[in-house]
Structures are given as structure tokens and as C-alpha cells.
Scaffold this active site. Sequence first.
Site, PDB file in Angstrom:
ATOM      1  N   GLY A  13       7.952 -20.706 162.355  1.00 46.88           N
ATOM      2  CA  GLY A  13       7.575 -18.889 162.518  1.00 46.88           C
ATOM      3  C   GLY A  13       7.958 -18.397 162.504  1.00 46.88           C
ATOM      4  O   GLY A  13       8.284 -17.187 161.160  1.00 46.88           O
ATOM      5  N   LYS A  34      15.053 -21.357 173.745  1.00 47.50           N
ATOM      6  CA  LYS A  34      15.572 -22.494 174.148  1.00 47.50           C
ATOM      7  C   LYS A  34      15.743 -24.412 174.003  1.00 47.50           C
ATOM      8  O   LYS A  34      15.336 -24.654 173.192  1.00 47.50           O
ATOM      9  CB  LYS A  34      14.371 -22.819 175.526  1.00 47.50           C
ATOM     10  CG  LYS A  34      13.728 -21.424 176.657  1.00 47.50           C
ATOM     11  CD  LYS A  34      12.074 -22.210 176.943  1.00 47.50           C
ATOM     12  CE  LYS A  34      11.205 -22.351 175.952  1.00 47.50           C
ATOM     13  NZ  LYS A  34      10.206 -22.462 176.511  1.00 47.50           N
ATOM     14  N   GLY A  75       8.618 -26.854 164.702  1.00 47.58           N
ATOM     15  CA  GLY A  75       8.119 -28.081 165.364  1.00 47.58           C
ATOM     16  C   GLY A  75       8.065 -29.359 164.299  1.00 47.58           C
ATOM     17  O   GLY A  75       8.763 -30.333 164.314  1.00 47.58           O
ATOM     18  N   ARG A  99       1.837 -17.164 156.920  1.00 51.31           N
ATOM     19  CA  ARG A  99       0.726 -18.627 157.207  1.00 51.31           C
ATOM     20  C   ARG A  99      -0.461 -18.716 156.822  1.00 51.31           C
ATOM     21  O   ARG A  99      -1.186 -19.799 155.688  1.00 51.31           O
ATOM     22  CB  ARG A  99       0.603 -18.961 158.619  1.00 51.31           C
ATOM     23  CG  ARG A  99       2.096 -19.675 159.188  1.00 51.31           C
ATOM     24  CD  ARG A  99       2.047 -19.674 160.557  1.00 51.31           C
ATOM     25  NE  ARG A  99       2.811 -20.578 161.166  1.00 51.31           N
ATOM     26  CZ  ARG A  99       3.210 -20.761 162.325  1.00 51.31           C
ATOM     27  NH1 ARG A  99       2.385 -20.857 162.881  1.00 51.31           N
ATOM     28  NH2 ARG A  99       4.544 -22.109 162.117  1.00 51.31           N
TER      29      ARG A  99
HETATM   30  P1  ADP Z   1      10.515 -20.243 165.346  1.00 56.75           P
HETATM   31  O1  ADP Z   1       9.097 -19.594 165.700  1.00 56.75           O
HETATM   32  O2  ADP Z   1      11.612 -20.237 163.915  1.00 56.75           O
HETATM   33  O3  ADP Z   1      10.791 -21.760 165.550  1.00 56.75           O
HETATM   34  P2  ADP Z   1      11.990 -19.650 167.830  1.00 56.75           P
HETATM   35  O4  ADP Z   1      10.287 -19.680 168.697  1.00 56.75           O
HETATM   36  O5  ADP Z   1      12.792 -21.047 168.687  1.00 56.75           O
HETATM   37  O6  ADP Z   1      12.148 -20.060 166.469  1.00 56.75           O
HETATM   38  O7  ADP Z   1      12.818 -19.011 168.453  1.00 56.75           O
HETATM   39  C1  ADP Z   1      12.314 -17.190 168.073  1.00 56.75           C
HETATM   40  C2  ADP Z   1      13.134 -16.491 169.854  1.00 56.75           C
HETATM   41  O8  ADP Z   1      14.035 -16.503 168.845  1.00 56.75           O
HETATM   42  C3  ADP Z   1      12.926 -15.492 168.368  1.00 56.75           C
HETATM   43  O9  ADP Z   1      11.442 -14.545 169.508  1.00 56.75           O
HETATM   44  C4  ADP Z   1      13.997 -14.174 169.129  1.00 56.75           C
HETATM   45  O10 ADP Z   1      14.122 -12.699 170.090  1.00 56.75           O
HETATM   46  C5  ADP Z   1      14.670 -15.671 170.400  1.00 56.75           C
HETATM   47  N1  ADP Z   1      15.310 -15.472 170.294  1.00 56.75           N
HETATM   48  C6  ADP Z   1      17.189 -15.907 169.252  1.00 56.75           C
HETATM   49  N2  ADP Z   1      18.139 -15.644 170.315  1.00 56.75           N
HETATM   50  C7  ADP Z   1      18.434 -14.726 170.986  1.00 56.75           C
HETATM   51  C8  ADP Z   1      18.844 -14.292 172.687  1.00 56.75           C
HETATM   52  N3  ADP Z   1      20.128 -14.287 172.105  1.00 56.75           N
HETATM   53  N4  ADP Z   1      18.314 -13.630 173.894  1.00 56.75           N
HETATM   54  C9  ADP Z   1      16.947 -14.104 174.058  1.00 56.75           C
HETATM   55  N5  ADP Z   1      15.988 -14.459 172.540  1.00 56.75           N
HETATM   56  C10 ADP Z   1      16.701 -14.717 171.040  1.00 56.75           C
END
Ligand code: ADP
Length: 401
Positions: A357, A204, A381, A34
Amino acid sequence: MRQISDLDVAGQVVLLRCDLNVPLDGTTITDDGRIRASLPTIRALAGRGGRVLICAHLGRPKGDDYPARAAGGPSLRPVARRLGELLGREVAFAADVAGPSAAQVAAALGDGEVGLLENVRFEPAETSKDDARRGELAGRLAALARCYVGDGFGALHRKHASVYDVPALLPHAAGELVLAEISVLRRLTEHPERPYVVVLGGAKPSDKLAVIANLLDKADRILIGGGMSYTFLAARGLEVGRSLLERDKIGEVAGVLAQAAARGVEIVLPVDLVGATEYAADAAHQVYPVTAFPADRESLDMGPATRELFAAKLADARTVFWNGPLGVFEFPAFAAGTRAVAEAISKVAGLTVVGGGDSAAAVRQLNFPDSAFSHISTGGGASLEYLEGKELPGLRALEDA
Ligand code: ADP
Ligand code: MG
């Protein structure tokens, strides 16, 4: 939308909102993507003789007031250091957001020089729902500068003081990162080539349920993995053991699944999972079909059959948007799902966009070159909300005259 070239910045302090919200391990920056993505606009403004005063946020500071948040951190100081290295020049750092130190740094900037304000989220008003509170902070920020450039793409979906309120107070323009990101997202929303496949992972479902509902109108196929997939599996009546689960969302998820079926959108869920004894890098683990997942295990990745299934569902895609890692990629033993999907997407002949991110950090950590994808977006987001067809408050503020 006005661009940098439409502003008269020479000899003026320009307040530049960037997204410098990098992942940190303590005070070590683990992915500076970033910061790098912000360089073109910083260089363009400095090159025009602007006095570039950067405002950005980092993490989610906790505490009721400024002193509590400043004491708890995280501070943007390590980001100022890294930015200075990348620019090859000193970056002055203000020890506050819009206080005496900020005023001093702003006043001391020479033409073409760059300064960075402390983490804007140390000011609780930044994210306040109260227009008057945000307005007061926006006024103090605006008083530091003669014009404003919005380039914090990853924060455009937030109605925050530095994103939404300041541009109403100053002559303003959109920065180069924002323009580049929006032009790619427009290609995803206006007549995407089909099949259009969306891959969603991450932690989530509550973050992304609304997105899925809205994407049902647009995508042909939605692949759901990662931490959010367990709530979907649970909604289909399957045991997910101690995996991440949002029990209170199961009903809503079941509704989304029914809606997808009614509209002929294919939703693809994992068929096997890697179940670990605990959430740890070195946890003992084993592959289980989703129909026989043990109650005392926690899934940290998808299994080999799912990796193949997802790759097959991506093979004929002509447009792909991917947000959210498909497992706990931060632990090498549980990165295979994320790696397999990244690989499958890198082979797609068409427009491929990675947003988020952690997703961007994941593909870099797994050593995929940026060129493996058409575009790696700096904002998860913000990209998702744009794709949903929502208006981004920060974008509207930049569009307004
Ligand atoms: P982004 O930042 O790309 O939008 P998110 O913030 O939604 O992604 O999610 C990222 C996190 O999700 C990572 O830190 C990863 O460890 C977690 N994650 C992915 N799969 C699992 C899982 N099966 N159990 C727990 N955490 C998970
Ligand atoms: Mg994230």
C-alpha cells in the site's frame, strides 16, 4: 477457481469483498489506487444486473467492542463518496456492518446498484482467532446476500471472517483484481527470468523477516533499505544512532545474513545514510557513511552512494519485486532513496512488480506513471506471503467448491 461469469448474479444481492484500505489524512483519501483497482469487478457485477453489496476494512480500529470501534473510526464513509464519484453513480452507505442498516441497504438495492457496508473491522469478530466468533459474524454477513465474490487481494493472507469464512457459506467466485494479481505473482514464482532481484524496505523487519528467509530459495539478490535496514546494519555491528531499530530481532537478522551467505544469495545493505536530528519534514540532516553514523542522529533515508549502489544492483535484473519505501518518502526531503530505486526499477528490461500500500502510494506520489512498472500490486503482505510459497487462506476459500 470460479469466476464472476460462473455465477448467476442478475437480480441477486452479491456480497463483494474488496480491499478499499486507502491511506487517509484525516478523512481525505491520499491515494485512491485501491478503489480504482476495485472498479472492474464492481462494474462487471453491476453490468450483469447484480445488486452489489461491498464489504471492506479500513485501518486498524481500536477498542474492545463494536461501539468503541465505531466511535473511534475510521469510517468508510469517505470511501463510499469517492467510489460514487469514480463510478458516476450513487453508492448507498450502511451505517453498520451486518446490522439493521446493512439489511436495509441490501434490501433497497436495485439491479445494477451498489452499496457499501461500514468498516468490517468495527466488528471485533472479523479478525478473531476464535472460529466460532468469526463464524457468527460470517453468518450475519452471508445472510445479507445470495452469493459472494472475493476481490480483496490485499486481505487474502488473512484468515478473517469476511475473507475466509463467508465464502464457505455462499456460492462464490474470485473477482477480476484477484485473478489479475495472482497471474502476475505466478509469473514471479514459476521460472522467473534471472537475475531475480528483490528490494525490501518499509518500517519494521519483524514484518518481513520470514519473507527474506523464504526468498533466499528464490531470489538471486536482495536489496534491503528503509526502516528495516538499520536492524541489519546493527546485526553487522554498526552504530545506527536513534534510527528505527528492533533490538530483539538482531539475533534473528544475523541468522538470516549467515543463511544468505551460505546459499550464495547476495544481500545488499546501505553504505551511507541520511541522518536527521529528529523525525520531522524539516529536520536538519546530513549524509554519513554507515561506518560513522552518529549516536544522536536518526536515519530517515539512504544516502547518495547507496542510491547508486542499489541502481547498479538493479541494472542487470530481468525480474524485480519491490516492497517497502526506502526512506520516509512522505517527507520530500527524505524521498530521494525511494525515488532512485523506483527510477532504477522503471529502467529494468523484464517483469517489474511493486507491491504494498505505501509503496504504491509512494511511486504515485513521486509522479511515476503506473506504466513505469509491469504491475503495481494492491497488496503488500498478500504478495509477500504468496511469493514465500505460503497458502493464502482467502485464496484457498475461493478455490474450495
Ligand atoms: P508497504 O505498505 O508498501 O508494505 P510498509 O508499510 O512496510 O510498506 O512501510 C511503509 C513505511 O515505512 C512508510 O510509511 C515509510 O515512512 C516507512 N519508512 C521507510 N523508511 C523509513 C525510515 N528510514 N525510517 C522510518 N520509517 C521509514
Ligand atoms: Mg504499509
